[in-house]
Design an enzyme around this catalytic site. Structure first.
Site, short mmCIF file in Angstrom:
data_model
loop_
_atom_site.label_atom_id
_atom_site.label_comp_id
_atom_site.label_asym_id
_atom_site.label_seq_id
_atom_site.Cartn_x
_atom_site.Cartn_y
_atom_site.Cartn_z
N GLY A 32 0.81 -1.22 0.00
CA GLY A 32 0.00 0.00 0.00
C GLY A 32 0.84 1.27 0.00
O GLY A 32 0.59 2.20 -0.78
N HIS A 131 4.78 0.03 16.37
CA HIS A 131 4.78 -1.20 17.18
C HIS A 131 6.15 -1.51 17.80
O HIS A 131 6.25 -2.40 18.64
CB HIS A 131 4.24 -2.36 16.36
CG HIS A 131 2.82 -2.11 15.97
ND1 HIS A 131 1.80 -2.09 16.90
CD2 HIS A 131 2.26 -1.80 14.77
CE1 HIS A 131 0.66 -1.79 16.28
NE2 HIS A 131 0.91 -1.60 14.99
N TYR A 154 6.72 -8.74 15.47
CA TYR A 154 6.88 -7.73 14.43
C TYR A 154 7.52 -6.44 15.01
O TYR A 154 8.47 -5.89 14.45
CB TYR A 154 5.50 -7.44 13.84
CG TYR A 154 5.41 -6.21 12.98
CD1 TYR A 154 6.04 -6.16 11.74
CD2 TYR A 154 4.67 -5.10 13.39
CE1 TYR A 154 5.94 -5.03 10.95
CE2 TYR A 154 4.56 -3.98 12.60
CZ TYR A 154 5.19 -3.94 11.38
OH TYR A 154 5.09 -2.82 10.59
C1 15L Z 1 2.03 -1.22 11.22
O1 15L Z 1 3.20 -1.16 11.53
C2 15L Z 1 1.59 -2.06 10.09
O2 15L Z 1 2.54 -2.14 9.06
C3 15L Z 1 0.25 -1.64 9.53
O3 15L Z 1 -0.23 -2.67 8.72
C4 15L Z 1 -0.74 -1.30 10.63
O4 15L Z 1 -1.03 -2.46 11.38
C5 15L Z 1 -0.15 -0.23 11.51
O5 15L Z 1 1.11 -0.64 12.02
C6 15L Z 1 -1.07 0.18 12.67
O6 15L Z 1 -0.63 0.15 13.83
O7 15L Z 1 -2.19 0.55 12.39
#
Ligand code: 15L
Length: 288
Positions: A32, A131, A154
């Site tokens: 995306g 995260h 992650y």
């Molecule tokens: C992220 O790091 C992810 O790549 C994305 O897909 C979302 O999950 C985003 O965090 C989020 O916290 O909304």
């Protein structure tokens, strides 16, 4: 680019020359964020090399399209040949099993940074994540200096990416802008994202700062718009010249109304990382 730089407490201004970027590589170009940057960076640099491990739309003028699995060093070396700057979006973009995280976000990440060093790349904009610091409570305002508090495997891989970037900046002189991205999209999708949303044009501005700013060694910034509900002190991004245009607030009433009456998880609601914190949570008490 005109910059105001602060060193050892002293503020000074200088008219630095922007970094020269001829060929810029975007990894994870089929995702995306990659698809959006493909459009917003079109024509900004003479050549955009767009890479993913799956097939993506064919190259247009000023583009090169590449297919690489970043877990394979030989492929990565081909991918980075001749690039001046890299926007590294590739790898796993959410929570997953350890084997997938290890392959995409630890081994794959190492391959990209190491191949970039060997190829003489000057700058890397790293897509790290909220995260990496997801276990900070929502009543805290955090800046770029806080220690990582990952909320998932992650998140750990994103904290690793920041540590590896620091090593490659200090030891090898590659300039890194680590962008702790909140949630990228054309609009915020829920109440948590009202605090961490970033619009495509604001993220494009940050990426350009990372590639072009004359004086970047190793920096962490938050990849968020100027949201009134932000949990971040993004002064480091502002210091580098970031002037976000968008704010989630105009969407707030609609987003909150859509969520009214829905059940809320107490762990997810306590921490900035939301459901990433709640998933698999079995500690006897909520951490401070
Ligand atoms: C992220 O790091 C992810 O790549 C994305 O897909 C979302 O999950 C985003 O965090 C989020 O916290 O909304």
């Amino acid at each position: 680019m005109r910059c105001i730089l602060r060193r050892g407490g002293a503020t000074y201004r200088r008219q630095g020359a922007a970094m020269a970027m001829h060929r810029v590589l975007i990894t994870g170009a089929g995702g995306g964020i990659g698809r959006a940057l493909r459009e917003t960076l079109r024509g900004v640099y003479p050549v955009l090399r767009l890479s993913d491990r799956v097939d993506i739309a064919p190259a247009r003028d000023g583009e090169e399209v590449d297919r690489t699995d970043i877990a394979d060093m030989a492929q990565v070396e081909r991918m980075v040949a001749g690039v001046d700057g890299i926007v590294h979006l590739g790898g796993i973009s959410g929570e997953n099993g350890w084997e997938k995280i290890l392959e995409g976000n630890i081994i794959g990440l190492y391959n990209v940074f190491e191949a970039a060093r060997r190829a003489g790349a000057k700058r890397i904009v790293m897509a790290t994540s909220n995260h990496a610091v997801g276990f900070y409570r929502r009543d805290r305002t955090i800046d770029h200096r806080v220690v990582p508090r990952p909320d998932s495997r992650y998140g750990v891989s994103k904290a690793f990416s920041e540590a590896l970037a620091s090593l490659y900046a200090d030891k090898h002189g590659i300039g890194f802008l680590c962008t702790r991205i909140g949630n990228f999209g054309t609009r915020p999708i829920d109440s948590r994202r009202l605090s961490i949303w970033i619009s495509p044009r604001d993220y494009t501005q940050l990426v350009r700062i990372g590639l072009e700013h004359p004086d970047i060694h190793f920096e962490i910034v938050y990849g968020v718009s100027k949201n009134q509900r932000s949990w971040y002190d993004n002064s480091n991004a502002h210091r580098l010249g970031y002037r976000p245009q968008d704010d989630s607030e105009p969407y707030a009433a609609e987003v909150l109304a859509a969520e009214a009456g829905t059940a809320k998880d107490p762990v997810a609601e306590t921490y900035q990382g939301g459901t990433f914190c709640a998933d698999e949570f079995d500690a006897p008490r909520l951490p401070d």
